[in-house]
Write a protein that holds these residues in place. Sequence first.
Motif, PDB file in Angstrom:
ATOM      1  N   TRP A 259     -34.781 -60.227 -56.455  1.00 61.57           N
ATOM      2  CA  TRP A 259     -33.678 -60.780 -57.336  1.00 61.57           C
ATOM      3  C   TRP A 259     -34.253 -61.629 -58.225  1.00 61.57           C
ATOM      4  O   TRP A 259     -33.819 -61.710 -59.470  1.00 61.57           O
ATOM      5  N   ASP A 260     -34.977 -62.544 -57.660  1.00 65.83           N
ATOM      6  CA  ASP A 260     -35.889 -63.654 -58.544  1.00 65.83           C
ATOM      7  C   ASP A 260     -36.513 -62.936 -59.912  1.00 65.83           C
ATOM      8  O   ASP A 260     -36.768 -63.262 -61.051  1.00 65.83           O
ATOM      9  N   GLU A 261     -37.149 -61.501 -59.299  1.00 68.37           N
ATOM     10  CA  GLU A 261     -37.824 -60.974 -60.376  1.00 68.37           C
ATOM     11  C   GLU A 261     -36.881 -60.501 -61.590  1.00 68.37           C
ATOM     12  O   GLU A 261     -37.468 -60.472 -62.839  1.00 68.37           O
ATOM     13  N   ALA A 262     -35.894 -59.904 -61.115  1.00 64.99           N
ATOM     14  CA  ALA A 262     -35.014 -59.722 -62.103  1.00 64.99           C
ATOM     15  C   ALA A 262     -34.488 -60.540 -62.947  1.00 64.99           C
ATOM     16  O   ALA A 262     -34.359 -60.487 -64.330  1.00 64.99           O
ATOM     17  N   LYS A 263     -34.215 -61.903 -62.528  1.00 61.65           N
ATOM     18  CA  LYS A 263     -33.773 -63.080 -63.367  1.00 61.65           C
ATOM     19  C   LYS A 263     -34.847 -63.412 -64.371  1.00 61.65           C
ATOM     20  O   LYS A 263     -34.461 -63.633 -65.425  1.00 61.65           O
ATOM     21  N   ALA A 264     -36.186 -63.341 -63.830  1.00 64.95           N
ATOM     22  CA  ALA A 264     -37.166 -63.650 -64.562  1.00 64.95           C
ATOM     23  C   ALA A 264     -37.462 -62.768 -65.798  1.00 64.95           C
ATOM     24  O   ALA A 264     -37.885 -63.154 -66.847  1.00 64.95           O
ATOM     25  N   GLU A 265     -37.195 -61.461 -65.369  1.00 67.10           N
ATOM     26  CA  GLU A 265     -37.220 -60.274 -66.464  1.00 67.10           C
ATOM     27  C   GLU A 265     -36.351 -60.525 -67.646  1.00 67.10           C
ATOM     28  O   GLU A 265     -36.502 -60.451 -68.737  1.00 67.10           O
ATOM     29  N   GLU A 266     -34.928 -60.972 -66.960  1.00 64.36           N
ATOM     30  CA  GLU A 266     -33.969 -61.153 -68.026  1.00 64.36           C
ATOM     31  C   GLU A 266     -34.291 -62.210 -69.074  1.00 64.36           C
ATOM     32  O   GLU A 266     -33.878 -62.258 -70.249  1.00 64.36           O
ATOM     33  N   LYS A 267     -34.949 -63.550 -68.540  1.00 67.06           N
ATOM     34  CA  LYS A 267     -35.102 -64.622 -69.167  1.00 67.06           C
ATOM     35  C   LYS A 267     -36.323 -64.199 -70.211  1.00 67.06           C
ATOM     36  O   LYS A 267     -36.329 -64.792 -71.472  1.00 67.06           O
ATOM     37  N   ARG A 268     -37.375 -63.573 -69.781  1.00 68.51           N
ATOM     38  CA  ARG A 268     -38.484 -63.049 -70.700  1.00 68.51           C
ATOM     39  C   ARG A 268     -37.761 -62.194 -71.855  1.00 68.51           C
ATOM     40  O   ARG A 268     -38.137 -62.229 -73.234  1.00 68.51           O
ATOM     41  N   LYS A 269     -37.020 -61.281 -71.571  1.00 65.88           N
ATOM     42  CA  LYS A 269     -36.236 -60.631 -72.472  1.00 65.88           C
ATOM     43  C   LYS A 269     -35.474 -61.277 -73.732  1.00 65.88           C
ATOM     44  O   LYS A 269     -35.479 -61.283 -74.588  1.00 65.88           O
ATOM     45  N   GLU A 270     -34.700 -62.428 -73.083  1.00 64.64           N
ATOM     46  CA  GLU A 270     -34.080 -63.302 -73.936  1.00 64.64           C
ATOM     47  C   GLU A 270     -35.178 -64.028 -74.751  1.00 64.64           C
ATOM     48  O   GLU A 270     -34.610 -64.109 -76.042  1.00 64.64           O
ATOM     49  N   GLU A 271     -35.913 -64.511 -74.353  1.00 61.94           N
ATOM     50  CA  GLU A 271     -37.049 -64.985 -75.211  1.00 61.94           C
ATOM     51  C   GLU A 271     -37.494 -64.354 -76.390  1.00 61.94           C
ATOM     52  O   GLU A 271     -38.007 -64.874 -77.357  1.00 61.94           O
ATOM     53  N   ARG A 272     -37.940 -62.990 -75.921  1.00 63.76           N
ATOM     54  CA  ARG A 272     -38.475 -62.156 -76.919  1.00 63.76           C
ATOM     55  C   ARG A 272     -37.312 -61.857 -78.073  1.00 63.76           C
ATOM     56  O   ARG A 272     -37.660 -61.653 -79.121  1.00 63.76           O
ATOM     57  N   GLU A 273     -35.882 -61.741 -77.809  1.00 65.98           N
ATOM     58  CA  GLU A 273     -34.978 -61.430 -78.486  1.00 65.98           C
ATOM     59  C   GLU A 273     -34.560 -62.796 -79.591  1.00 65.98           C
ATOM     60  O   GLU A 273     -33.988 -62.694 -80.390  1.00 65.98           O
ATOM     61  N   GLN A 274     -35.006 -64.068 -79.244  1.00 65.97           N
ATOM     62  CA  GLN A 274     -34.746 -65.177 -79.844  1.00 65.97           C
ATOM     63  C   GLN A 274     -35.505 -65.250 -81.127  1.00 65.97           C
ATOM     64  O   GLN A 274     -36.594 -64.701 -81.242  1.00 65.97           O
TER      65      GLN A 274
END
Length: 274
Positions: A259-274
């Motif tokens: 679950w923590d991996e999923a959260k971290a992956e979402e955060k990385r994706k959000e940072e790439r899209e910014q």
Amino acid sequence: MASDDGDSLSPPIDRLRTIMARLRGPGGCPWDREQDFSTIAPYTIEEAYEVDDAIRRGDMDGLRDELGDLLLQVVFHAQMASEASRFDFDDVAEGIADKLVRRHPHVFGNASYASSEEQTADWEAMKAAEREARGEQSALDDVPLALPALKRATKLGKRASRSGFDWPDPTGPLDKIREEIREIEEAMEEGAGHERLEGEIGDLLFAVTNLARHLKVDAETALRGCNAKFERRYRYVEQRVREQSGGDSVSLAEMDGYWDEAKAEEKRKEEREQ
């Protein structure tokens, strides 16, 4: 004049009304003929949700189709009312047109507003006057019972706030949330039964909708977003379990890690899209 099966040369709305009348008439569809307002109402609500779903997915072709399904629900109800000599589709259309003109005096009349807030206040005053004219005694009288519970709770709180029955700022509902959580904890410690626990949780949910309203957050939209996030992350957990366990059971701690991996992956994706 349109034929009984809908003349393709007629205006589309007239053709739709003709088809609906034929389905409900002698020799029509047995299912359509058996329906009444109460049996069709759930389909009307369902179609409205499907319109919302198409919008959220950005599916314009789907939206066109879903709006057609929703329009059919209006035509269906209007046809049944016409058969009972209560009103027809034209009455429905004329009624909403009159209401739009009446509630937009700044567009169709001589009124003017200094701000959108002033316009909203006048809009609400007009709605209150309409409720009074209908003989309604409470500001809550026309809040639909069929609304989703979170949406209805928000409307109830909003209506009550117009008479001054509300907290002045978000700290009030936030304190109320803390109070309701303590009451749930007390109920659990006392071994309270299902009915009391249900009531305490209901109080907490209602308090949350009040906080959302004060923060100008739509509670229904917020929960839908949370549902989507949970679903997305849990699907990731399921995938990782299949990849790592080979079908064997895994511990809660391992699933929490995924679950923590999923959260971290979402955060990385959000940072790439910014």
